[in-house]
Design a protein around this motif. Sequence first.
Motif, mmCIF file in Angstrom:
data_model
loop_
_atom_site.group_PDB
_atom_site.id
_atom_site.type_symbol
_atom_site.label_atom_id
_atom_site.label_comp_id
_atom_site.label_asym_id
_atom_site.label_seq_id
_atom_site.Cartn_x
_atom_site.Cartn_y
_atom_site.Cartn_z
ATOM 1 N N GLU A 124 0.714 -1.283 -0.069
ATOM 2 C CA GLU A 124 0.103 -0.195 0.139
ATOM 3 C C GLU A 124 0.930 1.385 -0.025
ATOM 4 N N PHE A 125 2.098 1.147 0.817
ATOM 5 C CA PHE A 125 2.933 2.247 0.736
ATOM 6 C C PHE A 125 3.591 2.404 -0.630
ATOM 7 N N ILE A 126 3.938 1.452 -1.381
ATOM 8 C CA ILE A 126 4.694 1.579 -2.761
ATOM 9 C C ILE A 126 3.576 2.269 -3.464
ATOM 10 N N GLU A 127 2.265 1.594 -3.436
ATOM 11 C CA GLU A 127 1.351 2.034 -4.522
ATOM 12 C C GLU A 127 1.024 3.498 -4.355
ATOM 13 N N ARG A 128 1.112 4.168 -2.892
ATOM 14 C CA ARG A 128 0.819 5.704 -2.700
ATOM 15 C C ARG A 128 2.268 6.287 -3.063
ATOM 16 N N GLY A 129 3.518 5.581 -2.870
ATOM 17 C CA GLY A 129 4.624 6.358 -3.536
ATOM 18 C C GLY A 129 4.457 6.353 -5.120
ATOM 19 N N GLN A 130 3.603 5.555 -5.766
ATOM 20 C CA GLN A 130 3.563 5.690 -7.095
ATOM 21 C C GLN A 130 2.674 6.870 -7.678
ATOM 22 N N LYS A 131 1.968 7.176 -6.863
ATOM 23 C CA LYS A 131 0.877 8.220 -7.051
ATOM 24 C C LYS A 131 1.206 9.688 -6.601
ATOM 25 N N LEU A 132 2.326 9.903 -6.051
ATOM 26 C CA LEU A 132 2.870 11.006 -5.362
ATOM 27 C C LEU A 132 2.749 12.021 -6.690
ATOM 28 N N GLU A 133 2.138 13.164 -6.243
ATOM 29 C CA GLU A 133 2.187 14.442 -7.050
ATOM 30 C C GLU A 133 2.675 15.813 -6.244
ATOM 31 N N SER A 134 1.907 16.008 -5.045
ATOM 32 C CA SER A 134 2.380 17.005 -4.364
ATOM 33 C C SER A 134 3.170 17.011 -3.123
ATOM 34 N N TRP A 135 3.643 18.202 -2.745
ATOM 35 C CA TRP A 135 4.383 18.166 -1.507
ATOM 36 C C TRP A 135 3.864 17.587 -0.318
ATOM 37 N N ASP A 136 2.479 18.099 0.017
ATOM 38 C CA ASP A 136 1.750 17.421 0.750
ATOM 39 C C ASP A 136 1.391 15.687 0.798
ATOM 40 N N ASP A 137 1.439 15.405 -0.484
ATOM 41 C CA ASP A 137 1.220 13.904 -0.697
ATOM 42 C C ASP A 137 2.216 13.269 0.070
ATOM 43 N N VAL A 138 3.585 13.925 -0.065
ATOM 44 C CA VAL A 138 4.757 13.342 0.469
ATOM 45 C C VAL A 138 4.908 13.391 2.017
ATOM 46 N N LEU A 139 4.367 14.645 2.506
ATOM 47 C CA LEU A 139 4.423 14.723 4.111
ATOM 48 C C LEU A 139 3.294 13.724 4.625
ATOM 49 N N ASP A 140 2.497 13.393 3.945
ATOM 50 C CA ASP A 140 1.330 12.543 4.430
ATOM 51 C C ASP A 140 1.921 11.024 4.530
ATOM 52 N N LEU A 141 2.716 10.584 3.336
ATOM 53 C CA LEU A 141 3.035 9.293 3.210
ATOM 54 C C LEU A 141 4.325 8.973 4.169
ATOM 55 N N VAL A 142 5.226 10.170 4.558
ATOM 56 C CA VAL A 142 6.162 10.095 5.332
ATOM 57 C C VAL A 142 5.772 9.775 6.655
ATOM 58 N N GLU A 143 4.632 10.425 7.086
ATOM 59 C CA GLU A 143 4.007 10.297 8.385
ATOM 60 C C GLU A 143 3.847 8.993 8.746
ATOM 61 N N ASP A 144 2.972 8.296 7.822
ATOM 62 C CA ASP A 144 2.734 7.035 7.905
ATOM 63 C C ASP A 144 3.787 5.868 7.711
ATOM 64 N N LEU A 145 4.925 6.271 7.198
ATOM 65 C CA LEU A 145 6.085 5.367 6.947
ATOM 66 C C LEU A 145 6.554 5.486 8.056
ATOM 67 N N TRP A 146 6.873 7.026 8.720
ATOM 68 C CA TRP A 146 7.537 6.758 10.086
ATOM 69 C C TRP A 146 6.752 6.110 11.246
ATOM 70 N N ASP A 147 5.594 6.085 11.213
ATOM 71 C CA ASP A 147 4.956 5.446 12.268
ATOM 72 C C ASP A 147 5.031 3.891 12.004
ATOM 73 N N TYR A 148 5.119 3.647 10.935
ATOM 74 C CA TYR A 148 5.422 2.047 10.623
ATOM 75 C C TYR A 148 6.551 1.491 10.983
ATOM 76 N N ALA A 149 7.453 2.466 10.742
ATOM 77 C CA ALA A 149 8.937 2.002 11.242
ATOM 78 C C ALA A 149 9.082 2.022 12.411
ATOM 79 N N GLN A 150 8.331 2.524 13.452
ATOM 80 C CA GLN A 150 8.591 2.822 14.749
ATOM 81 C C GLN A 150 8.316 1.385 15.523
ATOM 82 N N ASN A 151 7.417 0.453 15.027
ATOM 83 C CA ASN A 151 7.169 -0.760 15.243
ATOM 84 C C ASN A 151 7.679 -1.987 14.503
#
Length: 211
Positions: A124-151
């Motif tokens: 799901e992260f990979i698919e979102r990475g393929q659809k990135l268009e805006s800087w806000d898209d990047v920030l949203d995905l980074v937050e979710d990847l960051w949370d995922y990495a904590q566990n």
Amino acid sequence: IRRELYLPVLKEMTGDVYDLFVLHEVGHALYTPRDGFHSTPEEKGRRYKGFLNVVEDARIEKKIKRKYPGGRSNMIRGYHNLMEQDFFGVKNINPSSLGMIDRFNLHFKCGLALNIKFSEQEMEFIERGQKLESWDDVLDLVEDLWDYAQNEEISTDLQEFLNLNPNSEDEDEDYDEEEEEEEDEEEEEEEMENKKETDEEKMKRLSKKKM
């Protein structure tokens, strides 16, 4: 607005690798907000900024290929050349054992060549990475990847080493300030030299009048 581009210097740098680096950095110059990396939460540390750079790389490389489609094949060959040089440091390890952010980075830079494995949730992260268009898209995905990495439980962490130029924005700002200071000093020296020549000419003229 003038922006300085910094390219890695390698002992073996083919034309395709050079084109790759140029296109990559031009992508940052065109699409990454100038204050983007500087506005990241300081309390999350440098590692968070690394996550941001990895995800932004995926976005800007997609957009630069779209803007300059003729460079797409050069970028693909450039990354293949880098893999042959073990630029990413994964020659003797299983890439699928890396953390999600590292696998995300390798997937978007090297494609399917490394046969990296992802879970259903990670896809799901990979698919979102393929659809990135805006800087806000990047920030949203980074937050979710960051949370995922904590566990996440991983045996190898290469995130610190997988960015082409993670501090380019900081270096750019520092360089601009130093360059402006150097230019001011050069202008002052030139002005003093001109004044010196003018004074000498004046003295010669006065000496001639006395004679």
